[in-house]
Design a protein around this motif. Structure first.
Motif, short mmCIF file in Angstrom:
data_model
loop_
_atom_site.label_atom_id
_atom_site.label_comp_id
_atom_site.label_asym_id
_atom_site.label_seq_id
_atom_site.Cartn_x
_atom_site.Cartn_y
_atom_site.Cartn_z
N GLY A 659 0.81 -1.22 0.00
CA GLY A 659 0.00 0.00 0.00
C GLY A 659 0.84 1.26 0.00
N LEU A 660 2.16 1.11 -0.05
CA LEU A 660 3.07 2.26 -0.12
C LEU A 660 3.47 2.58 -1.56
CD1 LEU A 660 5.39 1.35 2.91
CD2 LEU A 660 3.47 2.96 2.88
N THR A 661 2.81 1.96 -2.53
CA THR A 661 3.15 2.17 -3.94
C THR A 661 2.33 3.30 -4.53
OG1 THR A 661 3.78 -0.14 -4.25
CG2 THR A 661 3.19 1.09 -6.22
N ASP A 662 3.02 4.21 -5.17
CA ASP A 662 2.39 5.31 -5.90
C ASP A 662 2.16 4.82 -7.33
OD1 ASP A 662 1.89 7.68 -7.38
OD2 ASP A 662 3.02 8.87 -5.93
N ASP A 663 0.91 4.81 -7.78
CA ASP A 663 0.60 4.30 -9.12
C ASP A 663 1.24 5.12 -10.23
OD1 ASP A 663 -0.73 1.99 -8.52
OD2 ASP A 663 -2.74 2.85 -8.65
N ARG A 664 1.58 6.35 -9.96
CA ARG A 664 2.30 7.13 -10.97
C ARG A 664 3.67 6.50 -11.24
NH1 ARG A 664 2.86 12.80 -8.54
NH2 ARG A 664 3.36 11.45 -6.75
N VAL A 665 4.27 5.95 -10.20
CA VAL A 665 5.54 5.25 -10.37
C VAL A 665 5.32 3.93 -11.08
CG1 VAL A 665 7.49 4.19 -9.16
CG2 VAL A 665 6.53 6.34 -8.33
N ARG A 666 4.30 3.20 -10.66
CA ARG A 666 4.01 1.89 -11.26
C ARG A 666 3.80 1.99 -12.77
NH1 ARG A 666 1.68 -2.33 -8.57
NH2 ARG A 666 0.72 -0.91 -7.04
N PHE A 667 3.15 3.07 -13.20
CA PHE A 667 2.79 3.19 -14.62
C PHE A 667 3.57 4.30 -15.34
CE2 PHE A 667 -1.15 1.49 -12.58
CZ PHE A 667 -1.04 0.20 -13.11
N ASP A 668 4.69 4.73 -14.78
CA ASP A 668 5.58 5.69 -15.44
C ASP A 668 4.86 6.99 -15.83
OD1 ASP A 668 7.82 4.08 -15.26
OD2 ASP A 668 7.44 3.09 -17.16
N LYS A 669 3.94 7.43 -15.01
CA LYS A 669 3.26 8.68 -15.27
C LYS A 669 4.10 9.84 -14.73
CE LYS A 669 -1.44 6.77 -15.13
NZ LYS A 669 -2.78 6.85 -14.48
N ALA A 670 3.87 11.03 -15.29
CA ALA A 670 4.63 12.21 -14.86
C ALA A 670 4.55 12.35 -13.33
CB ALA A 670 4.07 13.46 -15.53
N PRO A 671 5.63 12.70 -12.68
CA PRO A 671 6.93 13.10 -13.24
C PRO A 671 7.89 11.94 -13.51
CG PRO A 671 6.98 13.35 -10.87
CD PRO A 671 5.59 12.86 -11.21
N PHE A 672 7.36 10.73 -13.53
CA PHE A 672 8.20 9.54 -13.65
C PHE A 672 8.27 9.02 -15.09
CE2 PHE A 672 6.11 9.69 -9.48
CZ PHE A 672 7.23 9.92 -8.69
N ASP A 673 7.81 9.82 -16.05
CA ASP A 673 7.95 9.46 -17.46
C ASP A 673 9.38 9.70 -17.90
OD1 ASP A 673 7.54 12.20 -17.03
OD2 ASP A 673 6.71 12.52 -19.01
N HIS A 674 9.74 9.22 -19.10
CA HIS A 674 11.17 9.23 -19.44
C HIS A 674 11.40 8.99 -20.93
CE1 HIS A 674 10.87 4.86 -19.82
NE2 HIS A 674 10.25 4.86 -18.67
N PRO A 675 12.61 9.33 -21.40
CA PRO A 675 12.97 9.02 -22.79
C PRO A 675 13.19 7.53 -23.00
CG PRO A 675 14.34 10.79 -21.89
CD PRO A 675 13.62 10.16 -20.74
N GLN A 676 13.35 7.15 -24.24
CA GLN A 676 13.73 5.79 -24.61
C GLN A 676 15.09 5.47 -23.99
OE1 GLN A 676 14.99 5.43 -28.71
NE2 GLN A 676 13.90 3.49 -28.97
#
Length: 721
Positions: A659-676
């Motif tokens: 329950g300590l997981t941020d779904d933005r991290v799980r699904f690479d959503k901003a600000p956790f998006d990134h280049p190839q």
């Protein structure tokens, strides 16, 4: 017993229980007291007759110690009301108060930092970036060629005793399997005496090949190098990529740490040059008083351990740099031409200190991210994307630095010349005979720009929208009933809260250090001094990896300096090397008393812990269930108290951790998006055979991590899933 004494006893017991379970200090005291009792019980159980086996004796002993602690001054109050807990959203990210002396445009600096962090051209091989080891929830989920032997092992007297034998898989380029874990195997996971096998290998991250730096070719992503035979990381005499000697921690939420790296060597103060802050008295950058007048200056930026951390890996001969990638500087060395093995693989390799100025000379003419596609909806770089072509449009690193930083750090007509002996001279015009050893102001200060830009980018990687955070904000349905019971265990019976304190869930946070002091006395006899936020929990013997008990690799007045700040205080070096007076301890610090440092490591924050396997500094546990088993039995090598959790309670605790997981991290959503990103995932072949690329190095088995924009994707598989 009369009614008045009974009522008084009930009130006292209730107050004491509230203090011990509902306050962080009380919980730590309780854990410490139980640990002390368990230490005594362990001695009796496996040595002398066990006089503490009975429940009555144990309870009476606990009561006696608690009462003594209360009498000694640990005041208990029945009043436990106060403001409700707040989520991580309420905590400001630490930042240097003099950042404005360097950064002109913070948004531009974040853009530069994200570009540098993900750019594969940073590595000597033109393939390895910071992100190569931090692409999955800020950590690394690769499982082939991810094993290192016990290279940090020392003898009991601290002298080096590296172990080069691969126990897991037998040889490099091994494909890890679930059944390889945990590395310390027991027939009964609740009983630490039932050892089946024990391996001191480390599950970590592959980095660079063993190569010797020759020079850079400005505008070419690959350095000129020669391949050196690797006595450890080879298959059939063909070099494979080296693997780091410690597991890769996540960079997400690392901005809250007072110090960084497992052993804390990345200092809170950034000196603009390397990880060591004020520990390196000769670290200088160059400042332009005006375009024709420059001078060497020392800089000091507090709350910048991320910047201190960032400038280490680009020049590490295990992570992303050929050995000897840059020149040696007189007056700016580690103090010895020959570093020991631990210094080489933990800090930088070869002779002297390496600085990323030749890295600047290589990168500045290159198109940023020239080998990688940037998603047009990237939350930071989208407007500069050339998609479907790789790289950024109409931008150079030189322009990006000029946009982000004040001109006094890059604008000058003078050059800094460094001769073959490391002597530095400010010159008016180029000397063509020393062309590759002359640097513009922008090139010379590249470590300053790199560290601060990456820090500012990583400071945006804050996971603070977990179910746990929403629960703390008042949404009681954010955690399931099972997770809420797990939260109660986390804060109570399981004693997790003792090391994972505050809303950052780590005692190593800047806020925890500000509250507790950089060093303090342990709350259990003999009350030895310790660094705040660092603990030996018995993952491995301290001789396998001394951790905080090691040294920083520098020479200060002819002596090595301990990483432990408590030991620095004992030596009278605290103020000189850390920039402030040591905290006042009670009783006062004794220069000869033992310090808790050997085998101690920084307590990590726990958000997204469900995504960041393998676990601990050695990566020896593959699942959260294995981690809970470890704590439940009291660790493998140490004095943690057994928890006696039931199977149901174990699952409740695991559920809470998930329950300590941020779904933005799980699904690479901003600000956790990134280049190839293209990452080496071991080598073509196996532990017995690899393909030679023609230069004595094994051919990489490359995996693509596609570019993703602000809206995210479906996520990437977890470790071994």
């Amino acid at each position: 017993m009369g009614i008045i004494p009974i009522i008084s006893l009930v009130i006292f017991t209730t107050a004491l229980s509230s203090y011990l379970l509902l306050t962080s200090r009380g919980r730590f005291l309780l854990k410490s007291l139980v640990t002390k009792i368990k230490q005594q019980e362990w001695r009796f159980r496996y040595g002398k007759p066990n006089y503490l086996r009975s429940k009555f004796s144990r309870t009476a002993t606990i009561a006696a110690i608690i009462l003594a602690a209360v009498i000694a001054g640990n005041t208990v109050s029945a009043k436990v009301t106060g403001p409700p807990p707040v989520s991580l959203k309420s905590v400001s990210v630490p930042e240097p108060d003099n950042l404005g002396d360097f950064v002109k445009d913070k948004t531009a600096a974040i853009k530069l930092g994200k570009t540098l962090f993900w750019d594969m051209q940073v590595g000597s091989d033109g393939k390895t970036s910071c992100a190569s080891c931090h692409f999955h929830a800020g950590a690394d989920n690769r499982s082939k060629n991810q094993i290192a032997p016990g290279l940090l092992r020392v003898n009991a007297d601290g002298t080096e005793n590296p172990d080069s034998v691969f126990n897991v898989g037998g040889l490099p380029n091994y494909q890890l399997k679930p059944e390889d874990f945990p590395f310390h195997k027991l027939s009964n996971p609740n009983d630490p005496t039932t050892v089946v096998s024990d391996r001191n290998d480390v599950s970590s991250s592959q980095g660079i090949f063993n190569t010797k730096f020759v020079d850079v070719t400005p505008g070419n992503a690959e350095d000129k190098v020669t391949t050196e035979p690797d006595p450890v990381f080879n298959v059939g005499g063909i070099n494979v990529r080296r693997v780091e000697p410690r597991n890769t921690p996540t960079v997400i939420n690392a901005a809250f740490n007072f110090r960084n790296f497992w052993d804390g060597r990345a200092q809170n103060i950034f000196n603009g040059v390397n990880p060591f802050g004020l520990r390196d008295p000769n670290a200088t950058v160059v400042k332009a008083i005006n375009p024709i007048r420059v001078e060497f200056v020392k800089v000091s930026l507090k709350n910048s351990s991320l910047a201190s951390q960032a400038v280490g890996p680009p020049l590490s001969s295990f992570e992303s740099s050929a050995d000897g990638r840059s020149f040696q500087e007189i007056g700016d060395k580690f103090g010895s031409d020959k570093l020991g093995l631990i210094d080489r693989i933990s800090f930088t390799a070869g002779k002297g200190k390496k600085l990323p100025r030749k890295l600047a000379k290589k990168l500045l003419p290159l198109r940023p991210l020239a080998k990688q596609i940037v998603h047009p909806q990237d939350s930071v770089l989208g407007k500069d994307s050339r998609s479907p072509k790789p790289g950024l449009k109409d931008r150079t690193y030189e322009q990006m630095i000029q946009d982000a930083f004040k001109p006094e750090w890059w604008n000058s007509t003078r050059l800094i010349q460094v001769d073959s002996d490391g002597k530095r001279t400010i010159v008016k015009r180029p000397d063509r005979s020393l062309q590759t050893n002359e640097y513009t102001l922008l090139e010379y200060n590249f470590s300053l720009f790199f560290g601060l830009a990456v820090q500012l980018y990583e400071s945006t990687l804050i996971a603070n929208d977990t179910p746990y955070d929403r629960y703390l904000e008042g949404n009681t349905s954010a955690l399931t009933a099972q997770q809420q019971r797990g939260k109660g265990l986390f804060e109570g019976k399981a004693l997790c809260i003792a090391c994972h304190t505050g809303v950052e869930l780590t005692a190593a946070s800047a806020s925890s250090v500000a509250k507790e002091g950089r060093i303090k006395r342990a709350p259990f006899p003999p009350n030895s001094p310790e660094d705040t936020g660092f603990f030996n929990i018995g993952v491995r013997p301290a001789t396998d990896d001394p951790g905080l008990g090691g040294y920083d690799g520098l020479q200060n007045k002819g002596q090595r300096s301990p990483l432990s700040e408590a030991r620095l205080a004992q030596l009278g070096k605290f103020k000189d090397l850390l920039g402030e007076n040591p905290p006042t301890l009670s009783p006062p610090l004794n220069s000869s008393e033992p310090v808790f440092a050997n085998g101690a490591f920084k307590a990590p924050g726990l958000r997204n812990v469900g995504l960041t396997a393998p676990y601990f500094h050695n990566g020896g546990q593959a699942t959260l269930e294995q981690v809970i088993d470890f704590y439940n039995r009291g660790g493998d090598y140490g004095v943690l108290p057994p928890l006696n959790l039931s199977p149901v309670e174990k699952q409740e605790l695991v559920a809470f951790l998930k329950g300590l997981t941020d779904d933005r991290v799980r699904f690479d959503k901003a600000p956790f998006d990134h280049p190839q990103l293209f990452i080496p995932n071991g080598h073509v072949g196996n532990t017995n055979y690899v393909v030679n690329d023609g230069t004595g190095k094994a051919k990489d088995d490359t995996v693509e991590i596609p570019a993703v924009g602000r809206s995210g994707n479906s996520g990437t598989p977890n470790f071994l899933s």
